[in-house]
Design an enzyme around this catalytic site. Structure first.
Site, short mmCIF file in Angstrom:
data_model
loop_
_atom_site.label_atom_id
_atom_site.label_comp_id
_atom_site.label_asym_id
_atom_site.label_seq_id
_atom_site.Cartn_x
_atom_site.Cartn_y
_atom_site.Cartn_z
CD GLU A 86 -3.11 0.73 0.34
OE1 GLU A 86 -2.54 1.52 -0.45
OE2 GLU A 86 -4.33 0.77 0.55
CG ASP A 87 -1.02 4.82 -1.40
OD1 ASP A 87 -1.71 4.09 -0.66
OD2 ASP A 87 -1.52 5.72 -2.10
CB ILE B 6 -2.20 2.35 6.62
CG1 ILE B 6 -1.92 1.11 5.76
CG2 ILE B 6 -3.34 2.08 7.59
CD1 ILE B 6 -1.51 -0.11 6.54
CG ASP B 7 -5.74 8.69 6.25
OD1 ASP B 7 -5.12 9.21 7.18
OD2 ASP B 7 -6.70 9.25 5.69
CB THR B 8 -9.21 5.70 8.38
OG1 THR B 8 -9.56 5.05 7.16
CG2 THR B 8 -9.42 7.19 8.26
N GLY B 9 -7.16 3.22 7.73
CA GLY B 9 -7.05 1.78 7.68
C GLY B 9 -8.29 1.11 7.10
CE LYS C 112 -1.58 11.17 6.18
NZ LYS C 112 -2.70 11.82 5.47
CG ASP D 178 -3.68 11.05 -6.06
OD1 ASP D 178 -3.65 10.14 -5.20
OD2 ASP D 178 -4.73 11.50 -6.52
P1 IMP Z 1 -7.65 4.64 4.41
O1 IMP Z 1 -8.66 3.71 3.83
O2 IMP Z 1 -8.28 5.70 5.27
O3 IMP Z 1 -6.51 3.96 5.10
O4 IMP Z 1 -7.11 5.50 3.21
C1 IMP Z 1 -6.10 5.11 2.43
C2 IMP Z 1 -6.13 5.84 1.10
O5 IMP Z 1 -6.43 7.25 1.26
C3 IMP Z 1 -4.77 5.78 0.49
O6 IMP Z 1 -4.62 4.62 -0.31
C4 IMP Z 1 -4.72 7.07 -0.32
O7 IMP Z 1 -5.26 6.87 -1.60
C5 IMP Z 1 -5.59 8.04 0.44
N1 IMP Z 1 -4.79 8.94 1.30
C6 IMP Z 1 -4.82 9.02 2.65
N2 IMP Z 1 -3.98 9.94 3.12
C7 IMP Z 1 -3.36 10.48 2.04
C8 IMP Z 1 -2.35 11.51 1.86
O8 IMP Z 1 -1.82 12.12 2.82
N3 IMP Z 1 -1.98 11.77 0.58
C9 IMP Z 1 -2.51 11.13 -0.49
N4 IMP Z 1 -3.45 10.16 -0.39
C10 IMP Z 1 -3.88 9.85 0.87
MG MG Z 2 -4.30 4.27 -2.41
#
Ligand code: IMP
Ligand code: MG
Length: 178
Positions: free
Chosen positions: A102-103, A105-108, A134, A162
């Site tokens: 993965e690029d 993991i924000d919320t996951g 994060k 992006d």
């Molecule tokens: P999650 O499902 O909340 O973990 O979100 C993950 C996805 O949100 C990533 O694969 C990214 O596409 C996008 N994302 C979250 N934070 C960022 C950021 O800081 N920059 C760019 N894309 C982000």
């Molecule tokens: Mg992504």
């Protein structure tokens, strides 16, 4: 290094290209040790992971395979919420050692919603390699086994990530300016 503008927002240099290269190579070395003799299958999640996945893969010193999938979410029933399914999953992962790449993991949420589909296909093991994490944004109980950098809860672009389609080709990482 100077600030850059992507669409309407200003970003400032955050993690330089050479620091990224060193850390990703280190991670590849660790994975090579952990998976010695196992021929893992890296599954890169598009679009964001393609640069990290390529560099990580290139750093591996063991036999390994790579493939890419795209995740699409659609509304399930009210009880299941959003369901995430994989597009382009042609590989037979049954019995394979899978490393999801993965690029960030924000919320996951994305990766958590997708794990059941992966496990359903009965791989020998599943681990997650993410370029960024994060920790302060994490809302799901998720173990990411390999992570290049843990960062603060701010928006970043570059190295595959992006902002509304742009910024992926920046070789280093840039962070949103306050
Ligand atoms: P999650 O499902 O909340 O973990 O979100 C993950 C996805 O949100 C990533 O694969 C990214 O596409 C996008 N994302 C979250 N934070 C960022 C950021 O800081 N920059 C760019 N894309 C982000
Ligand atoms: Mg992504």
């Amino acid at each position: 290094m100077t600030d850059i503008t992507v669409h309407d927002k200003v970003f400032t240099p955050f993690i330089p290209e050479d620091t990224i290269r060193t850390r990703v190579t280190e991670l590849a070395k660790t994975i090579s040790q952990d998976y010695a003799g196992k021929k893992p299958l890296l599954l890169g999640i598009l679009n964001g992971s393609f640069i990290f996945a390529a560099d990580l893969f290139r750093g591996l010193t063991i036999d390994a395979e790579i493939s890419f999938i795209k995740l699409a979410s659609y509304k399930g029933t009210s009880s299941t919420g959003n369901v995430v399914t994989a597009i382009g999953m042609e590989e037979d992962i049954h019995g394979r050692h899978v490393i999801l790449v993965e690029d960030i993991i924000d919320t996951g949420k994305t990766i958590s919603s997708f794990l059941p589909e992966i496990h359903h296909r009965q791989p020998a093991s599943v681990k997650i390699a993410t370029f960024l994490k994060k920790p302060d944004a994490l809302k799901y109980d998720l173990q990411s086994d390999y992570c290049a950098f843990e960062i603060e809860n701010k928006f970043v672009v570059g190295y595959g990530l992006d902002y509304d389609g742009l910024g992926r080709n920046l070789p280093g990482l840039f962070i949103l300016k306050d």
